[in-house]
Scaffold this motif. Structure first.
Motif, mmCIF file in Angstrom:
data_model
loop_
_atom_site.group_PDB
_atom_site.id
_atom_site.type_symbol
_atom_site.label_atom_id
_atom_site.label_comp_id
_atom_site.label_asym_id
_atom_site.label_seq_id
_atom_site.Cartn_x
_atom_site.Cartn_y
_atom_site.Cartn_z
ATOM 1 N N ASN A 119 1.709 -10.986 -4.183
ATOM 2 C CA ASN A 119 1.184 -9.660 -4.490
ATOM 3 C C ASN A 119 -0.227 -9.449 -3.949
ATOM 4 N N LYS A 120 -1.072 -10.467 -4.058
ATOM 5 C CA LYS A 120 -2.448 -10.327 -3.567
ATOM 6 C C LYS A 120 -2.473 -10.154 -2.059
ATOM 7 N N GLN A 121 -1.628 -10.896 -1.365
ATOM 8 C CA GLN A 121 -1.558 -10.756 0.093
ATOM 9 C C GLN A 121 -1.049 -9.369 0.484
ATOM 10 N N ALA B 249 -1.412 -6.650 -1.234
ATOM 11 C CA ALA B 249 -2.504 -5.714 -1.491
ATOM 12 C C ALA B 249 -3.520 -5.736 -0.353
ATOM 13 N N TYR C 281 0.485 -1.542 -8.858
ATOM 14 C CA TYR C 281 -0.286 -2.774 -8.643
ATOM 15 C C TYR C 281 -1.563 -2.482 -7.853
ATOM 16 N N GLN D 62 -6.155 -2.805 -8.610
ATOM 17 C CA GLN D 62 -7.063 -3.646 -7.846
ATOM 18 C C GLN D 62 -8.505 -3.148 -7.971
#
Length: 313
Positions: free
Chosen positions: A124-126, A128, A157, A161
């Motif tokens: 998920n972070k990648q 984003a 999501y 951030q």
């Protein structure tokens, strides 16, 4: 309009993930299959009833393919499609959305489409970071995000951030966002299509997910069938856990949630949670609409979305 280039993927030899392959990509296992799919993608784009341009944006996690329409001075509206539907799914909506907004439709890089990932999977972070690179490339501010199904989860999501520049978000029957599946039996037609793609399983899928399957253009139906026949998308369901009460409470920007009255993914029960925990939320049910509400009831969807975007908070 710029043609898609398979050779562009080679520039990722020293970027992003260390595990990758160059030809053709992680979704299609042969250039021929990819070309057949891209041909069907381009056929669906002929339904795009406004002027548009296609462009590729280089990120550390792959090439983002973006379809752009609307006035250059318009506020950005970024569209996130459902699983394997690609950006072409917005053909019934883009004309109204791009009347005053600058619309950016982005293909998810690990599903059938024209974007390409240089990683076999993205967390998920990648993901984003991938989208943030696109926002920065186009120097977006006051960004409006609209996502359907899996795209709705991703939009939520991204809104969580830190230091984002998101103004409003719109969720069309967002998958996994609030938890649960309204009708698991019918949802499984999607799994069946992925495992056993055929014209018959495709018809069953559209009949389950759409309340008005006859409204769906046959060209787009064929594109989605080829996505499953030739492609091997990387499902992200295990990455898509329902958001916590704390996370939902932290979303202070305006949120619009729409579902269909015949939706097999979400029921009106999700509105209870949304109104309880999201500070600034609007909800509505579209009649005679299924999970594919943006096609089943495109005129009503477009009207409600545009009115929400135009509203001064």
């Amino acid at each position: 309009m710029r043609n898609f280039s398979f050779l562009s993927f080679t520039i990722f030899l020293f970027l992003g993930c260390s595990s990758f392959k160059i030809v053709p990509d992680y979704v299609f296992d042969s250039t021929n299959k990819k070309e057949l799919y891209v041909k069907s993608y381009d056929e669906t784009l002929k339904l795009w009833n406004v002027p548009f341009e296609e462009t590729d944006v280089v990120t550390n996690y792959g090439i983002a393919h973006v379809i752009i329409s609307g006035p250059k001075t318009g506020e950005p509206l970024v569209l996130f499609h459902g699983t394997d539907a690609s950006s072409t799914m917005w053909y019934p909506n883009v004309k109204d959305f791009s009347a005053t907004y600058r619309v950016y439709a982005i293909d998810f890089p690990l599903e059938a489409g024209k974007s390409i990932s240089n990683c076999i999977k993205l967390n998920n972070k990648q993901t984003a970071v991938f989208y943030d690179a696109i926002f920065k490339h186009f120097q977006m501010k006051n960004i409006n995000l609209l996502g359907v199904s899996r795209g709705g989860w991703m939009v939520t999501y991204l809104a969580l951030q830190p230091n984002n520049k998101i103004k409003k978000i719109i969720l069309l029957s967002p998958a996994q966002t609030f938890g649960g599946v309204a009708n698991l039996g019918k949802v499984l037609t999607g799994i069946n299509l992925k495992m056993y793609p055929s014209p018959k399983s495709t018809d069953k899928f559209f009949n389950a997910f759409s309340y008005c399957p006859d409204k769906i253009n046959s060209v787009f139906k064929n594109q989605l069938y080829l996505a499953y026949k030739y492609g091997n998308s990387k499902p992200r369901l295990l990455n898509m856990m329902p958001f916590s009460k704390k996370e939902l409470r932290s979303i202070k920007i305006p949120v619009l949630i729409l579902i269909g009255d015949h939706d097999i993914v979400n029921s009106e029960k999700i509105f209870v949670k949304a109104h309880k925990y999201i500070p600034n939320v609007e909800t509505a049910v579209l009649h005679d609409a299924g999970h594919f509400l943006s096609i089943d009831q495109s005129e009503n969807t477009n009207k409600i979305v545009v009115e929400f975007l135009n509203k001064n908070e």
